[in-house]
Design a protein around this motif. Structure first.
Motif, mmCIF file in Angstrom:
data_model
loop_
_atom_site.group_PDB
_atom_site.id
_atom_site.type_symbol
_atom_site.label_atom_id
_atom_site.label_comp_id
_atom_site.label_asym_id
_atom_site.label_seq_id
_atom_site.Cartn_x
_atom_site.Cartn_y
_atom_site.Cartn_z
ATOM 1 N N ILE A 1 0.867 -1.175 0.000
ATOM 2 C CA ILE A 1 0.000 0.000 0.000
ATOM 3 C C ILE A 1 0.898 1.217 0.000
ATOM 4 C CG2 ILE A 1 -1.616 1.328 1.413
ATOM 5 C CD1 ILE A 1 -2.830 -1.342 2.262
ATOM 6 N N THR A 2 0.727 2.062 -0.986
ATOM 7 C CA THR A 2 1.638 3.205 -1.063
ATOM 8 C C THR A 2 1.003 4.390 -1.766
ATOM 9 O OG1 THR A 2 3.823 3.940 -1.752
ATOM 10 C CG2 THR A 2 2.739 2.347 -3.179
ATOM 11 N N HIS A 3 1.602 5.518 -1.452
ATOM 12 C CA HIS A 3 1.171 6.777 -1.989
ATOM 13 C C HIS A 3 1.907 7.075 -3.289
ATOM 14 C CE1 HIS A 3 -1.236 9.715 0.025
ATOM 15 N NE2 HIS A 3 -0.588 10.665 -0.626
ATOM 16 N N TYR A 4 3.178 6.645 -3.256
ATOM 17 C CA TYR A 4 4.061 7.027 -4.358
ATOM 18 C C TYR A 4 4.544 5.794 -5.084
ATOM 19 C CZ TYR A 4 4.153 11.034 -1.334
ATOM 20 O OH TYR A 4 3.774 12.072 -0.542
ATOM 21 N N GLN A 5 4.997 6.012 -6.262
ATOM 22 C CA GLN A 5 5.440 4.870 -7.042
ATOM 23 C C GLN A 5 6.887 4.475 -6.719
ATOM 24 O OE1 GLN A 5 6.179 3.448 -10.199
ATOM 25 N NE2 GLN A 5 8.158 4.462 -10.403
ATOM 26 N N ARG A 6 7.571 5.354 -5.935
ATOM 27 C CA ARG A 6 8.976 5.172 -5.586
ATOM 28 C C ARG A 6 9.326 3.748 -5.128
ATOM 29 N NH1 ARG A 6 12.261 8.126 -0.786
ATOM 30 N NH2 ARG A 6 10.657 7.176 0.486
ATOM 31 N N LEU A 7 8.561 3.228 -4.183
ATOM 32 C CA LEU A 7 8.840 1.902 -3.646
ATOM 33 C C LEU A 7 8.681 0.826 -4.727
ATOM 34 C CD1 LEU A 7 9.399 0.124 -1.088
ATOM 35 C CD2 LEU A 7 6.938 0.089 -0.711
ATOM 36 N N LEU A 8 7.781 1.123 -5.683
ATOM 37 C CA LEU A 8 7.468 0.125 -6.714
ATOM 38 C C LEU A 8 8.581 0.000 -7.758
ATOM 39 C CD1 LEU A 8 3.681 0.936 -7.148
ATOM 40 C CD2 LEU A 8 4.764 -0.687 -5.582
ATOM 41 N N ASP A 9 9.572 0.920 -7.684
ATOM 42 C CA ASP A 9 10.764 0.741 -8.518
ATOM 43 C C ASP A 9 11.600 -0.419 -8.001
ATOM 44 O OD1 ASP A 9 10.204 2.762 -10.223
ATOM 45 O OD2 ASP A 9 11.353 4.287 -9.137
ATOM 46 N N TYR A 10 11.428 -0.702 -6.708
ATOM 47 C CA TYR A 10 12.254 -1.744 -6.078
ATOM 48 C C TYR A 10 11.473 -3.014 -5.797
ATOM 49 C CZ TYR A 10 15.295 2.244 -5.619
ATOM 50 O OH TYR A 10 16.061 3.342 -5.897
ATOM 51 N N ILE A 11 10.210 -2.861 -5.417
ATOM 52 C CA ILE A 11 9.363 -4.044 -5.272
ATOM 53 C C ILE A 11 8.404 -3.998 -6.456
ATOM 54 C CG2 ILE A 11 7.698 -5.262 -3.813
ATOM 55 C CD1 ILE A 11 8.807 -3.724 -1.413
ATOM 56 N N ILE A 12 8.695 -4.813 -7.456
ATOM 57 C CA ILE A 12 7.945 -4.689 -8.717
ATOM 58 C C ILE A 12 6.585 -5.387 -8.606
ATOM 59 C CG2 ILE A 12 8.051 -5.019 -11.224
ATOM 60 C CD1 ILE A 12 10.511 -3.526 -10.268
ATOM 61 N N PRO A 13 5.516 -4.645 -8.765
ATOM 62 C CA PRO A 13 4.196 -5.266 -8.620
ATOM 63 C C PRO A 13 3.753 -5.993 -9.889
ATOM 64 C CG PRO A 13 3.955 -2.923 -9.040
ATOM 65 C CD PRO A 13 5.428 -3.197 -9.041
ATOM 66 N N ASP A 14 2.980 -7.036 -9.702
ATOM 67 C CA ASP A 14 2.358 -7.689 -10.854
ATOM 68 C C ASP A 14 1.076 -6.953 -11.224
ATOM 69 O OD1 ASP A 14 4.179 -10.000 -10.973
ATOM 70 O OD2 ASP A 14 3.361 -10.426 -8.980
ATOM 71 N N PHE A 15 0.415 -6.401 -10.205
ATOM 72 C CA PHE A 15 -0.835 -5.671 -10.448
ATOM 73 C C PHE A 15 -0.836 -4.383 -9.639
ATOM 74 C CE2 PHE A 15 -1.679 -10.199 -10.792
ATOM 75 C CZ PHE A 15 -2.251 -10.283 -12.071
ATOM 76 N N VAL A 16 -1.444 -3.370 -10.207
ATOM 77 C CA VAL A 16 -1.593 -2.101 -9.501
ATOM 78 C C VAL A 16 -3.077 -1.755 -9.480
ATOM 79 C CG1 VAL A 16 -1.088 0.370 -9.548
ATOM 80 C CG2 VAL A 16 0.704 -1.291 -10.151
#
Lengths: 437, 250
Positions: free
Chosen positions: B201-216
């Motif tokens: 759960i996040t506000h920004y996409q920053r973390l998703l550069d490192y933990i790559i999601p399969d779905f958003v």
């Protein structure tokens, strides 16, 4: 006959048995008069508004218990700090027990008040200190009138006592109801250090009422650590009046751990007479059932540049009741003071209650005083946090209660004692946690 | 692994979640994004079982069982973990003692004996290294006086120790500098397997550069209004949330 009448009429016979040249003969006579005039305190008095002695005073107490029963060490070993070496002053039904005690006269005096009152070599100390700091209220006066036995501790200057001193008052239940009135005198010389642990322990289910008085004198730069363990049987009640008189740059700390007993009243009074004194009054109260614990504290600041810290934590379950009545009195010369007073409480059940009344009376204009009190339940967010880690409700509550009381334990300087108190708290909270607290 | 069906929940008469549907399978990473107040943290708390929130209707199925009536600790025993946005301070209880208690409470619930001390120590050492946590840290009181970064790292340390099936990371990136973020993300990635799953759960996409999601998924006003792949997160970062609102109006 009421207990008051019984005490007053017994006094003459009691006094007759004592030697006339006792240095405290006149003090006793004056004291019984004060008690006769004032009687036992009632709820009409502001300081006793939330604590009633009525039910306790109805019992027919034996006021001169005979020491007929001997007790075996193995019976009572658990009440001592047996994992470390200590001096011990043990009284059974108000009478000194030499078998269980470990006294000393080797450069310090850890012995009996009865010998100090009777022997010439102690006369100067008794005259200089005995009853000099005690307030002449009715209960203290009652104790003074009948004062006969207790701990006498005199630490000469520059002496650091390494072994803690344990004062333990056992009652065996010889009598259906018994009144005990121990009297302790502690004189700590200039730059001397001492650690004292005091407890009262009933070994039966008979009624016991203890009216205890302790006077502590800390001379210049003396360090005194005093621990009161109150974990008595549910038929035992305690009224403890402790008076601490501090000279310049002395450090005195009194910790009061109140977990047991039917009714406990602590009158803890500090008088800071010299500059740069430091006083600490800490307490943890964890009670349940119909138990009642009342902390009545006073820190009287007389000299400038001093500090005082009071931190009392309470956890009240079932229909237990608590009182915190803490007063900080600042005289006009006590400038540059830093006084802190905190009383935090958790009510575990709806029927539990606490009356908390912090009071400041300040007559100096350059001081820093703060006080606060909180009364609440366990924090729901914290409960959720622990539960979400798989920790069950009961254990989660225990952990939070422990965390709540914990900072008071940090200032306990005897590791074995700290471990012991930790265990008592864990037992009290009613869980065995997966680790040593 | 997790199926949320038509979930409605609120607090004090106020409806916050208004019909959430979400399915998470083993091996997947889902990101839930959305503006402030959209219900992201509420969703995390409701899944974990916080009593303060009222469960109104719907189903939360975890490993084939409806867990919506279970206590938080029971959900944890089944393998659910929530990394808190604001971890609570517990003075007097060290990180080590806390995690030991948690692990053994979980084992007790499964009818297992306490973890042997040697095994416990080895595991603590291994997971602490993974998150670059030093030994001194482990003997400090839980979260007391921790910096924001230390608190989050400690959350992921607990995650590593408890090895849940499903981890929900609630705003784990907030309060982290980039180095701490990398350590935390690296920890999460190393713990990922084909058998477990993560909801970020996040506000920004920053973390998703490192933990790559399969779905958003985009959560707005208590509903998932849009789902996509990691490209959606980048789009949100670039354009904000307003365009989704406009799209919805159309």
């Amino acid at each position: 006959m009421s207990l008051k009448d019984k005490l007053v009429s017994s006094y003459i016979a009691f006094e007759d048995h004592l030697e006339d040249d006792s240095p405290i003969h006149d003090l006793r006579n004056d004291a019984i008069k004060v008690f006769e005039e004032q009687g036992f305190p009632s709820k009409k008095e502001e300081a006793w508004k939330y604590t009633s002695l009525n039910a306790l005073l109805k019992h027919d107490y034996n006021i001169f218990p005979k020491n007929e029963r001997t007790i075996e060490l193995k019976e009572v070993r658990k009440y001592f700090l047996h994992d470390i070496d200590t001096y011990k002053l043990v009284f059974v039904d108000g009478v000194y027990n030499s078998f269980l005690s470990d006294t000393t006269h080797d450069s310090i005096d850890v012995c009996l008040l009865s010998s100090a009152l009777n022997k010439a070599k102690y006369k100067a100390v008794i005259e200089a200190y005995f009853n000099k700091t005690a307030v002449k209220d009715s209960l203290t006066s009652l104790n003074t009138a009948f004062a006969k036995e207790g701990a006498y501790i005199h630490i000469p200057k520059h002496k650091e006592v390494e072994k803690p001193i344990e004062i333990i008052n056992f009652s065996t239940g010889n009598e259906a109801a018994m009144l005990l009135q121990p009297r302790n005198l502690v004189v700590v010389g200039e730059n001397a250090h001492v650690q004292i642990i005091e407890r009262h322990q009933s070994l039966s289910k008979n009624q016991v009422l203890t009216n205890s008085v302790t006077e502590i004198f800390a001379e210049k730069r003396a360090y005194v650590d005093y621990y009161k363990i109150q974990n008595d049987a549910r038929t035992a009640s305690l009224i403890d009046s402790t008076y601490v008189s501090q000279e310049q740059e002395s450090h005195c700390r009194v910790h009061t751990f109140s977990f047991g007993g039917k009714l406990v009243r602590n009158n803890l009074n500090f008088y800071q007479k010299g500059e740069r004194c430091d006083s600490t009054l800490n307490g943890i109260t964890i009670i349940e059932g119909k138990q009642h614990v009342d902390h009545n504290t006073l820190v009287h600041h007389i000299a400038p540049n001093c500090e005082s810290h009071q931190d009392y934590k309470g956890i009240f379950a079932d229909s237990s009741t608590g009182v915190f009545n803490g007063k900080v009195y600042v005289e006009k010369d006590a400038q540059k003071l830093d006084a802190f007073q905190q009383n935090n409480n958790i009510l575990v059940d709806d029927k539990a209650s606490i009356n908390s009344k912090p009071q400041l009376e300040i007559f100096a204009d350059d001081v820093r005083c703060s006080h606060g009190c909180t009364i609440g339940q366990l924090d729901e967010d914290a409960m959720f946090y622990l539960q979400s880690r798989g920790i069950g409700k009961k254990e989660a509550r225990a952990l939070l209660m422990y965390a709540f009381a914990n900072n008071v334990l940090e200032s306990v300087k005897i590791p074995e004692l700290k471990a012991r108190i930790n265990k008592l708290i864990a037992n009290k909270i009613g869980v065995s946690l997966g680790f040593e607290l | 692994m997790l199926q949320i069906k038509n979930l409605y929940a609120g607090i004090e008469e106020k409806e916050i979640l208004k019909g959430i549907d979400l399915e998470v399978n083993p091996g997947e990473v889902h990101a839930i994004m959305g503006p402030n107040g959209s219900g992201k943290s509420t969703l995390a708390s409701v899944i974990a079982g916080k009593e303060e929130f009222e469960f109104l209707k719907g189903n939360i199925i975890f490993e084939g069982e409806d867990i919506s009536e279970l206590d938080p600790e029971e959900r944890a025993h089944k393998g659910l973990f929530l990394s808190f946005q604001y971890p609570v301070e517990i003075p007097g209880v060290s990180v080590t003692n806390f995690i030991k208690t948690a692990i053994n409470e979980n084992r007790k619930a499964k009818g297992e004996k306490d973890m042997p001390a040697g095994e416990m120590l080895k595991k603590i050492k291994e997971k602490a290294e993974l998150l670059e946590i030093d030994r001194k840290f482990l003997s400090r009181s839980l979260n007391e006086g921790f910096s924001g970064g230390e608190k989050k790292r400690n959350e992921i340390f607990q995650l590593a120790m408890l090895e849940p099936k499903l981890a929900i990371l609630d705003e784990t990136d907030s309060g982290l500098d980039i180095d701490a973020l990398k350590v935390v993300a690296n920890g999460v990635n190393k713990l990922k397997s084909k058998d477990n799953a993560v909801i970020v759960i996040t506000h920004y996409q920053r973390l998703l550069d490192y933990i790559i999601p399969d779905f958003v998924h985009v959560l707005m006003d208590g509903k998932i209004v849009k789902s996509g792949t990691k490209e959606l997160a980048k789009e949100l970062e670039a354009k904000g949330y307003d365009w989704i609102k406009e799209e919805l109006v159309k």
